[in-house]
Scaffold this active site. Structure first.
Site, mmCIF file in Angstrom:
data_model
loop_
_atom_site.group_PDB
_atom_site.id
_atom_site.type_symbol
_atom_site.label_atom_id
_atom_site.label_comp_id
_atom_site.label_asym_id
_atom_site.label_seq_id
_atom_site.Cartn_x
_atom_site.Cartn_y
_atom_site.Cartn_z
ATOM 1 N N GLU A 94 41.941 33.299 42.444
ATOM 2 C CA GLU A 94 41.144 34.202 43.278
ATOM 3 C C GLU A 94 40.069 33.452 44.059
ATOM 4 O OE1 GLU A 94 39.699 37.487 40.893
ATOM 5 O OE2 GLU A 94 41.726 38.202 40.497
ATOM 6 N N GLU B 267 48.146 37.567 37.110
ATOM 7 C CA GLU B 267 47.143 38.246 36.281
ATOM 8 C C GLU B 267 47.391 39.744 36.381
ATOM 9 O OE1 GLU B 267 43.285 36.259 36.678
ATOM 10 O OE2 GLU B 267 42.384 38.214 36.293
HETATM 11 C C1 GAL Z 1 40.056 38.805 37.596
HETATM 12 C C2 GAL Z 1 39.580 37.375 37.409
HETATM 13 C C3 GAL Z 1 39.377 37.057 35.944
HETATM 14 C C4 GAL Z 1 38.636 38.167 35.259
HETATM 15 C C5 GAL Z 1 39.355 39.462 35.459
HETATM 16 C C6 GAL Z 1 38.726 40.636 34.752
HETATM 17 O O1 GAL Z 1 39.904 39.238 38.898
HETATM 18 O O2 GAL Z 1 40.513 36.480 37.927
HETATM 19 O O3 GAL Z 1 38.690 35.837 35.819
HETATM 20 O O4 GAL Z 1 37.362 38.241 35.796
HETATM 21 O O5 GAL Z 1 39.383 39.742 36.836
HETATM 22 O O6 GAL Z 1 39.367 41.825 35.088
#
Ligand code: GAL
Length: 840
Positions: free
Chosen positions: A425, A533
């Protein structure tokens, strides 16, 4: 007469041994350099000096994380987002001697990781400073050493005072292992082998070994490199030799190809590991170095339409993102602690790990190699644009080439590593700086383009600078390792994302946006895809908010409007009905991933809870709610949904507990591998339910009445499993269960003891919060305590902790002396429990 024969025999035998270089002692020594370090939290520029008197400093063994030894407080600059634990400056010193016989050796010190800004001196000479706390670093000591009786002093300053600087908890100190490496003067360079398998079939495999040898002698030398390949059962399968001259003070790359017949292919179920043993001989035939590289023989590919294939077979990557900390051990690396995490994940059916968002400890990759996990190895959480005030973006312009290069060189022989992620990100996804608005010097300055990007592209102005940066980073990786694809975790899933625009990513990784997963092939024809993710569900183990089909989404929108959310306890519901607005429920995201072959796999945020990022709350919370498994390593209910979907095991998990107010309406859920489950309350059937094709759980809504809830799962009319939950009475006794009753007396090994609060009849009391105090007898120490409560403030390195929803954990670490150890857990008014552990 016989006597003379014997003498002659011994003489001839000794002569033969001395002629055979194989019998010479390996000149390379690699020893763990972790015991008897001195440590202080004070700071003075005189601490690097060999003459400084450190006799009143604390003596400790590494790996060490001083943050986790501190007290939780909102005031610490790391903030709750970083775990609400202290940072600051710390110094380490180690005094050591070397034998005279080391005088003609080269000596190096390898730090697997110092968080952060580790600055190193040997005998008063400054060796360097490395800002990125997740990078592994080598320094050469050779020129500055003393031998014999004279002492050497290694001094390390660690500066983690400017925070926040990492998402999430970083830990502070020399938190990974340290190695002292001695070699002869012609030797395999640091991370000096690169083993690939360009052709693999069931019948045979080509093993290509590229070895970089360094010659530190004053003369050119004709150096012979012999490389032997050993099979997983340690049999020599093939070998080859190559002699080449290596100039004085120069390095030379040796290229060798070998064939392995009927290779034992590395896979998730059969993580077979081969070994390449490099033997280096000087002109006189003396052995000057021996070096071992572990590797796997396997093929893999990412297909845009059909997903991931390992050895020609389709495999869905069932992954989790994990941050690097290890619960109550903080960031201090411990092999058993990582192994335990991987064992718990393997039991769930997980087969892949994303090292979110930094280069991991080498031990994690070694274990993934051995245990059969596919790894997405990630280097950066930010590039030039910062995410937190003092983060790596400050060092990126000067250090990114070095850090990325070192990461790839360090990890590229691991069988488990199957893709590189160059960023998570990164904010460069959006910023659109047209290259043609910059002159070439400005672009060079911004991006530090000395290499890898064709300047004609910059001049053509076709891409934004951030797309060029993506290309540059991907090219660095490809140059060092063309065998693995490059990806990045993107939360901008539209085509104008600068990372996509670069066309440099082999696999597109989406973070969240599950509504876009299905349509990926239409929007990005011909591109491979995975969910880097997903989900970000929020749960506290053993905590439930009903009704279970109402959603608790925090904040109500993003960016937040400030609408209050949550409950006073600052806990999150375990019914898979609580998640962040950019995420989804576990079921929602998994259903889509499961359905489409073009989705190579998914990485759930997260496998384990971690210190920091206590979303959706803030202080007094200090650790995450995202884990499928809590910070103590206890699975939350959702663990069993995955287990029922990701494994062939028989699974029946019924929740919540059965201690409610009489008459209260309670939702009972079951995760079951068998399609049908019948529920009984105090012997009366509450009905049998059958999962439809889309169902991942079954639910009953019933008024609570104390007693016993019994669940029976069936397939084709046959009983598969049975489970019972009984209303518990008052806490009466403790029960301790170690994960291992015998551990190694090696100073590192651990036994994890779960302590549960039970009533008189032995029923688990799911609401118990009793304070549990630990004591130990024998050669071991209490190494950490935890209960998985994200709001707890008791020290994780203490000797007592409250039970949280009925249980807590104590970690026992072995000393070096074998013997028996007794760990006792006691709590006022309850019967205590003792657990015996053997140290072998
Ligand atoms: C994502 C990020 C992670 C964590 C996660 C929590 O956007 O890449 O590091 O913060 O959100 O939902």
């Amino acid at each position: 007469m016989n006597y003379y024969r014997l003498i002659i025999g011994v003489f001839v035998f000794s002569f033969l041994i001395s002629c055979n270089p194989k019998n010479e002692q390996n000149p390379r020594e690699r020893t763990r350099f972790t015991t008897d370090w001195k440590f202080t939290r004070s700071n003075s520029e005189s601490f690097f000096s060999p003459d400084f008197d450190d006799s009143d400093w604390r003596v400790l063994n590494l790996p060490h994380d001083w943050s986790v030894e501190g007290e939780f407080s909102e005031e610490h600059p790391a903030s709750p987002g970083g775990g609400a634990l202290p940072g600051g400056i710390g110094w380490y010193r180690k005094t050591f001697q070397l034998p005279e016989s080391d005088k003609n050796k080269l000596v190096f010190i390898d730090f697997d990781g110092i968080y952060q800004k580790g600055e190193v001196w040997i005998n008063g000479h400054r060796l360097g400073m490395r800002p990125y706390g997740y990078s592994s670093v080598r320094y050469e000591l050779t020129q500055h050493l003393n031998f014999g009786d004279e002492e050497n002093v290694l001094a390390v300053k660690v500066d983690n005072s400017e925070q926040p600087n990492s998402r999430w908890y970083s830990g502070s100190g020399i938190y990974r292992n340290v190695w002292l490496v001695k070699t002869g003067e012609i030797f395999v360079d640091h991370w000096g082998t690169y083993v690939t398998t360009p052709n693999v079939s069931e019948e045979s495999a080509t093993v290509s070994v590229e070895t970089t040898l360094a010659n530190r002698l004053p003369d050119i030398s004709n150096v012979t490199l012999k490389t032997e390949i050993y099979s997983p059962d340690n049999k020599l399968v093939t070998e080859t030799e190559l002699a080449q001259p290596v100039g004085a003070g120069e390095k030379m790359v040796y290229q060798q190809n070998m064939k392995v017949e009927n290779p034992d292919l590395w896979s998730i179920e059969n993580p077979a590991l081969y070994k390449a043993v490099s033997e280096v001989y000087d002109e006189e035939g003396n052995l000057t170095d021996t070096y071992k590289t572990t590797f796997g023989i396997r093929t893999f590919r990412f297909d845009p339409e059909k997903g991931f294939f390992l050895n020609g077979e389709h495999v869905k990557l069932l992954g989790v993102c994990n941050h690097h900390d290890l619960g109550c051990l903080g960031a201090a690396v411990n092999t058993r602690a990582i192994e335990r995490q991987l064992e718990i994940l393997k039991e769930m059916g997980c087969n892949s790990i994303r090292t979110a968002h930094n280069p991991p400890a080498p031990e994690l990759l070694e274990l993934c190699d051995k245990m059969g996990f596919v790894v997405q190895d990630e280097t950066f959480d930010m590039w030039r644009k910062k995410k937190t005030e003092y983060d790596y973006s400050r060092y990126f312009p000067e250090w990114h080439e070095r850090d990325l290069t070192d990461h790839i060189l360090r990890d590229r022989n691991h069988a488990s590593v199957m893709m590189w992620s160059i960023g998570n990100e990164v904010l460069e996804q959006w910023e659109h700086v047209e290259a043609d608005t910059l002159n070439i010097q400005k672009a060079n300055h911004l991006l530090n383009f000395e290499k890898n990007v064709d300047e004609s592209i910059i001049n053509s102005g076709e891409m934004s600078v951030n797309s060029l940066l993506t290309t540059k980073l991907a090219n660095i990786v490809k140059e060092l390792d063309p065998t693995r694809p490059v990806t990045a975790g993107c939360n901008e899933v539209n085509p104008w994302n600068n990372l996509f625009q670069s066309d440099a990513l082999d696999i597109y990784g989406f973070n969240y946006h599950h509504e876009n997963f299905a349509g990926f092939p239409e929007n990005y024809p011909g591109k491979a895809f995975l969910v880097s993710e997903s989900t970000s569900g929020l749960m506290s183990r053993g905590f439930y908010q009903m009704p279970s089909d109402s959603m608790f989404i925090w904040p109500d929108s993003y960016p937040p409007t400030g609408k209050p959310y949550g409950n006073e306890e600052q806990q999150c519901s375990s019914y898979d009905n609580c998640h962040v607005p950019w995420g989804s429920t576990h079921e929602e995201s998994w259903k889509i991933v499961k359905k489409y072959d073009h989705i190579a796999g998914t990485y759930i945020w997260t496998g384990f809870d971690y210190l920091g990022e206590p979303t959706p709350y803030w202080w007094p919370s200090r650790s995450s709610y995202f884990g499928i498994i809590d910070l103590a390593g206890f699975p939350k209910d959702i663990y069993y949904m995955y287990q029922s979907e990701w494994t062939d095991k028989d699974v029946l998990h019924v929740f919540p507990h059965w201690n409610w107010e009489p008459g209260q309406t309670v939702d009972i859920w079951a995760y079951s591998s068998a399609p049908e489950v019948e529920l009984f309350l105090n012997g009366e059937s509450l009905g049998s339910k059958t999962k439809g094709p889309e169902d991942l759980h079954l639910m009953w809504r019933v008024p609570f009445e104390p007693g016993t809830l019994e669940a029976v799962s069936r397939e084709d009319g046959k009983v598969v499993m049975e489970k019972e939950i009984t209303t518990a009475g008052e806490p009466e006794q403790l029960k301790g269960t170690p994960d291992r009753k015998t551990i190694s007396a090696d100073g590192y090994d651990l036994s994890y003891i779960t302590v549960e609060v039970l009533d008189k009849e032995g029923n688990f009391v799911p609401t118990a919060e009793n304070l549990v105090q630990f004591s130990i007898e024998g050669n071991a120490e209490i190494f950490g305590v935890d209960n998985g409560n994200p709001v707890g403030h008791q020290p994780l390195k203490g000797k007592e902790i409250d039970a949280f929803n009925g249980k807590c954990l104590v970690v026992v670490k072995a000393d070096n002396e074998p013997g028996n150890v007794t760990l006792t857990a006691a709590s006022e008014g309850l019967d205590s429990t003792s657990v015996k552990i053997k140290m072998n």
